[in-house]
Write a protein that holds these residues in place. Structure first.
Motif, PDB file in Angstrom:
ATOM      1  N   ARG A 183      -9.335  -4.786   8.395  1.00 47.44           N
ATOM      2  CA  ARG A 183      -8.348  -3.897   7.784  1.00 47.44           C
ATOM      3  C   ARG A 183      -8.352  -3.965   6.263  1.00 47.44           C
ATOM      4  O   ARG A 183      -8.580  -5.022   5.685  1.00 47.44           O
ATOM      5  N   LEU A 184      -8.042  -2.830   5.670  1.00 45.57           N
ATOM      6  CA  LEU A 184      -7.911  -2.696   4.220  1.00 45.57           C
ATOM      7  C   LEU A 184      -6.482  -2.234   3.931  1.00 45.57           C
ATOM      8  O   LEU A 184      -6.071  -1.155   4.366  1.00 45.57           O
ATOM      9  N   ARG A 185      -5.738  -3.077   3.226  1.00 44.49           N
ATOM     10  CA  ARG A 185      -4.306  -2.851   3.007  1.00 44.49           C
ATOM     11  C   ARG A 185      -4.022  -1.484   2.376  1.00 44.49           C
ATOM     12  O   ARG A 185      -4.521  -1.173   1.293  1.00 44.49           O
ATOM     13  N   ASP A 186      -3.261  -0.671   3.085  1.00 48.50           N
ATOM     14  CA  ASP A 186      -2.827   0.646   2.598  1.00 48.50           C
ATOM     15  C   ASP A 186      -3.993   1.574   2.264  1.00 48.50           C
ATOM     16  O   ASP A 186      -3.783   2.638   1.660  1.00 48.50           O
ATOM     17  N   GLY A 187      -5.225   1.175   2.634  1.00 44.68           N
ATOM     18  CA  GLY A 187      -6.396   1.972   2.285  1.00 44.68           C
ATOM     19  C   GLY A 187      -6.684   1.992   0.797  1.00 44.68           C
ATOM     20  O   GLY A 187      -7.436   2.851   0.322  1.00 44.68           O
ATOM     21  N   ARG A 188      -6.153   1.020   0.058  1.00 45.99           N
ATOM     22  CA  ARG A 188      -6.295   1.032  -1.411  1.00 45.99           C
ATOM     23  C   ARG A 188      -7.047  -0.203  -1.895  1.00 45.99           C
ATOM     24  O   ARG A 188      -6.914  -1.293  -1.336  1.00 45.99           O
ATOM     25  N   TYR A 189      -7.803  -0.035  -2.960  1.00 49.38           N
ATOM     26  CA  TYR A 189      -8.488  -1.155  -3.603  1.00 49.38           C
ATOM     27  C   TYR A 189      -8.897  -0.738  -5.017  1.00 49.38           C
ATOM     28  O   TYR A 189      -8.920   0.452  -5.352  1.00 49.38           O
ATOM     29  N   THR A 190      -9.221  -1.730  -5.841  1.00 52.60           N
ATOM     30  CA  THR A 190      -9.663  -1.481  -7.214  1.00 52.60           C
ATOM     31  C   THR A 190     -10.974  -2.200  -7.449  1.00 52.60           C
ATOM     32  O   THR A 190     -11.129  -3.375  -7.091  1.00 52.60           O
ATOM     33  N   ILE A 191     -11.949  -1.494  -8.023  1.00 49.59           N
ATOM     34  CA  ILE A 191     -13.219  -2.099  -8.397  1.00 49.59           C
ATOM     35  C   ILE A 191     -13.665  -1.511  -9.725  1.00 49.59           C
ATOM     36  O   ILE A 191     -13.503  -0.311  -9.969  1.00 49.59           O
ATOM     37  N   GLU A 192     -14.179  -2.394 -10.574  1.00 46.64           N
ATOM     38  CA  GLU A 192     -14.614  -1.992 -11.917  1.00 46.64           C
ATOM     39  C   GLU A 192     -13.501  -1.233 -12.651  1.00 46.64           C
ATOM     40  O   GLU A 192     -13.749  -0.279 -13.378  1.00 46.64           O
ATOM     41  N   GLY A 193     -12.250  -1.681 -12.409  1.00 49.49           N
ATOM     42  CA  GLY A 193     -11.124  -1.088 -13.113  1.00 49.49           C
ATOM     43  C   GLY A 193     -10.643   0.246 -12.563  1.00 49.49           C
ATOM     44  O   GLY A 193      -9.683   0.821 -13.089  1.00 49.49           O
ATOM     45  N   GLN A 194     -11.276   0.739 -11.519  1.00 52.19           N
ATOM     46  CA  GLN A 194     -10.902   2.031 -10.945  1.00 52.19           C
ATOM     47  C   GLN A 194     -10.233   1.832  -9.585  1.00 52.19           C
ATOM     48  O   GLN A 194     -10.751   1.121  -8.722  1.00 52.19           O
ATOM     49  N   GLU A 195      -9.076   2.462  -9.396  1.00 51.06           N
ATOM     50  CA  GLU A 195      -8.389   2.386  -8.115  1.00 51.06           C
ATOM     51  C   GLU A 195      -8.867   3.504  -7.193  1.00 51.06           C
ATOM     52  O   GLU A 195      -9.059   4.642  -7.623  1.00 51.06           O
ATOM     53  N   HIS A 196      -9.061   3.158  -5.931  1.00 49.88           N
ATOM     54  CA  HIS A 196      -9.531   4.118  -4.942  1.00 49.88           C
ATOM     55  C   HIS A 196      -8.605   4.089  -3.732  1.00 49.88           C
ATOM     56  O   HIS A 196      -8.046   3.042  -3.381  1.00 49.88           O
ATOM     57  N   THR A 197      -8.473   5.234  -3.076  1.00 46.40           N
ATOM     58  CA  THR A 197      -7.620   5.348  -1.900  1.00 46.40           C
ATOM     59  C   THR A 197      -8.396   5.992  -0.764  1.00 46.40           C
ATOM     60  O   THR A 197      -8.968   7.077  -0.924  1.00 46.40           O
ATOM     61  N   LEU A 198      -8.397   5.330   0.377  1.00 48.70           N
ATOM     62  CA  LEU A 198      -9.091   5.800   1.570  1.00 48.70           C
ATOM     63  C   LEU A 198      -8.086   6.265   2.618  1.00 48.70           C
ATOM     64  O   LEU A 198      -6.918   5.841   2.612  1.00 48.70           O
ATOM     65  N   PRO A 199      -8.513   7.125   3.547  1.00 49.20           N
ATOM     66  CA  PRO A 199      -7.607   7.576   4.606  1.00 49.20           C
ATOM     67  C   PRO A 199      -7.126   6.410   5.473  1.00 49.20           C
ATOM     68  O   PRO A 199      -7.883   5.468   5.744  1.00 49.20           O
ATOM     69  N   ILE A 200      -5.880   6.483   5.905  1.00 47.83           N
ATOM     70  CA  ILE A 200      -5.322   5.498   6.838  1.00 47.83           C
ATOM     71  C   ILE A 200      -5.827   5.826   8.237  1.00 47.83           C
ATOM     72  O   ILE A 200      -5.556   6.903   8.769  1.00 47.83           O
ATOM     73  N   ALA A 212     -15.418 -24.060  14.257  1.00 49.44           N
ATOM     74  CA  ALA A 212     -14.858 -23.707  12.952  1.00 49.44           C
ATOM     75  C   ALA A 212     -13.708 -24.645  12.612  1.00 49.44           C
ATOM     76  O   ALA A 212     -12.871 -24.965  13.462  1.00 49.44           O
ATOM     77  N   ASP A 213     -13.629 -25.045  11.347  1.00 52.46           N
ATOM     78  CA  ASP A 213     -12.569 -25.938  10.886  1.00 52.46           C
ATOM     79  C   ASP A 213     -11.340 -25.201  10.379  1.00 52.46           C
ATOM     80  O   ASP A 213     -10.264 -25.799  10.268  1.00 52.46           O
ATOM     81  N   GLN A 214     -11.483 -23.896  10.066  1.00 46.92           N
ATOM     82  CA  GLN A 214     -10.384 -23.162   9.454  1.00 46.92           C
ATOM     83  C   GLN A 214     -10.204 -21.802  10.125  1.00 46.92           C
ATOM     84  O   GLN A 214     -11.167 -21.210  10.638  1.00 46.92           O
ATOM     85  N   VAL A 215      -8.969 -21.325  10.107  1.00 47.15           N
ATOM     86  CA  VAL A 215      -8.648 -20.015  10.640  1.00 47.15           C
ATOM     87  C   VAL A 215      -7.718 -19.306   9.663  1.00 47.15           C
ATOM     88  O   VAL A 215      -6.903 -19.940   8.987  1.00 47.15           O
ATOM     89  N   LEU A 216      -7.866 -17.996   9.578  1.00 48.14           N
ATOM     90  CA  LEU A 216      -7.052 -17.183   8.679  1.00 48.14           C
ATOM     91  C   LEU A 216      -5.887 -16.601   9.475  1.00 48.14           C
ATOM     92  O   LEU A 216      -6.088 -15.755  10.360  1.00 48.14           O
ATOM     93  N   THR A 217      -4.682 -17.067   9.184  1.00 45.37           N
ATOM     94  CA  THR A 217      -3.519 -16.504   9.854  1.00 45.37           C
ATOM     95  C   THR A 217      -3.209 -15.137   9.249  1.00 45.37           C
ATOM     96  O   THR A 217      -3.645 -14.809   8.142  1.00 45.37           O
ATOM     97  N   VAL A 218      -2.454 -14.323   9.998  1.00 46.93           N
ATOM     98  CA  VAL A 218      -2.202 -12.950   9.568  1.00 46.93           C
ATOM     99  C   VAL A 218      -0.717 -12.629   9.673  1.00 46.93           C
ATOM    100  O   VAL A 218       0.044 -13.311  10.374  1.00 46.93           O
ATOM    101  N   ASP A 219      -0.305 -11.560   8.983  1.00 49.10           N
ATOM    102  CA  ASP A 219       1.078 -11.115   9.034  1.00 49.10           C
ATOM    103  C   ASP A 219       1.255 -10.047  10.117  1.00 49.10           C
ATOM    104  O   ASP A 219       0.349  -9.793  10.916  1.00 49.10           O
ATOM    105  N   GLU A 220       2.412  -9.404  10.106  1.00 52.30           N
ATOM    106  CA  GLU A 220       2.716  -8.426  11.152  1.00 52.30           C
ATOM    107  C   GLU A 220       1.851  -7.180  11.061  1.00 52.30           C
ATOM    108  O   GLU A 220       1.782  -6.386  12.006  1.00 52.30           O
ATOM    109  N   ARG A 221       1.138  -6.995   9.941  1.00 50.80           N
ATOM    110  CA  ARG A 221       0.217  -5.863   9.792  1.00 50.80           C
ATOM    111  C   ARG A 221      -1.229  -6.282  10.022  1.00 50.80           C
ATOM    112  O   ARG A 221      -2.145  -5.525   9.729  1.00 50.80           O
ATOM    113  N   SER A 222      -1.431  -7.476  10.537  1.00 52.66           N
ATOM    114  CA  SER A 222      -2.777  -8.027  10.791  1.00 52.66           C
ATOM    115  C   SER A 222      -3.568  -8.194   9.509  1.00 52.66           C
ATOM    116  O   SER A 222      -4.801  -8.131   9.512  1.00 52.66           O
ATOM    117  N   LEU A 223      -2.875  -8.435   8.412  1.00 56.21           N
ATOM    118  CA  LEU A 223      -3.491  -8.693   7.115  1.00 56.21           C
ATOM    119  C   LEU A 223      -3.415 -10.184   6.808  1.00 56.21           C
ATOM    120  O   LEU A 223      -2.548 -10.893   7.325  1.00 56.21           O
TER     121      LEU A 223
END
Length: 302
Positions: free
Chosen positions: A61-78, A175-186
């Protein structure tokens, strides 16, 4: 008659038979003799719950379909309205083209063209090969554009349970470690598995555990690969991952037969969920650069 997953490319080696599909370039079925190795889907069905799909240019998952790279914000469809996230990349439902076909191997390719929310240009190939040990998938991604592209990879095979009850299946995750997640599976916290229900290093029966988490800190052998084993009454199956695949997602949500054949997803990943925002495991693919990784499935009769 057209199939929901497009053209079907069957490959064989000894008693192993696999089918790769045009839609998504993924793995629909894998059998050893009379036994299903993966819990796939029929030729008349769409892939459900990610069965066998290739997850690029990001897995999970990608939170809210949003991310920033090289200073530019991008938005993807949910694409996952329940959580409000963009899920599992851009190529799951796209046609992949056949590049090579042999009796025991097939190579498929797909070009991820620039688009709103992902203005990058990457050529992807997946080589699916059967041999005496099992199935190997080698994936390459080449940045054919002019901008640095964010890149993540995942594969989504379900290991078949056959007639074994989910709680009786033995799953070993070194595996020694696991990534726990919140209610949005993030992602929430990266924790040690010791003393938690997520500790699967001993290979005990799954019991009533419900897991949809990414593991890391994976023990590797001399071949630099990690191995996750599932033992049922019929087969012992192994998913392995090579360098560049430092995470593995375990998903038991279809282990008890809710929607499709019962199976446990063991997903080789280059990064966990929301890597475009956290940077964890994220590859920054420079123009002209090629990223390569390899994973596979082995099996033997129990």
């Amino acid at each position: 008659m057209a199939h929901p997953s497009g053209e079907q490319w069957q490959i064989e080696h000894g008693d192993l038979v696999a089918v790769i599909t045009e839609v998504g370039g993924g793995l629909r079925t894998l059998r050893r003799g009379d036994h299903d190795v993966v819990a796939g889907y029929t030729v008349d069905e769409m892939a459900s719950a990610g069965r066998g799909q290739v997850l690029v240019p990001w897995p999970n998952r990608l939170r809210d379909g949003r991310y920033t790279i090289e200073g530019q914000e991008h938005t993807l469809p949910i694409t996952e309205p329940r959580t409000g996230n963009a899920s599992h990349g851009l190529t799951r439902w796209e046609s992949w083209r056949l590049r090579e076909r042999h009796e025991d191997a097939v190579v498929v390719a797909h070009t991820i063209h620039p688009r709103p929310g992902w203005p990058f240009h990457v050529e992807v190939t997946a080589a699916w090969v059967l041999d005496g040990t099992g199935l190997t998938c080698t994936t390459q991604a080449t940045n054919v554009g002019t901008a640095t592209a964010p890149w993540g990879y995942g594969a989504h095979p379900y290991l078949a349970l056959g007639g074994t009850a989910a709680g009786d299946a033995r799953l070993t995750v070194p595996a020694d470690q696991v990534l726990t997640v919140d209610e949005r599976s993030l992602p929430a916290d990266l924790v040690e598995v010791s003393g938690t229900p997520f500790d699967l290093r001993g290979g005990e029966p799954l019991g009533d555990r419900e897991i949809d988490h990414a593991y890391t800190g994976l023990a590797r052998g001399e071949d630099r690969c990690w191995q996750v084993d599932l033992t049922t009454d019929a087969l012992t199956c192994r998913v392995w991952g090579g360098p560049g695949l430092d995470w593995v997602q375990v998903f038991t949500g279809r282990a008890r037969g809710e929607g499709g054949a019962p199976g446990i997803a063991v997903e080789p990943l280059s990064c966990p969920a929301d890597a475009y925002n956290t940077g964890v495991g994220l590859v920054r693919l420079e123009p002209g650069q090629t990223w390569t990784a390899q994973w596979g499935i082995e099996s033997r009769v129990s």
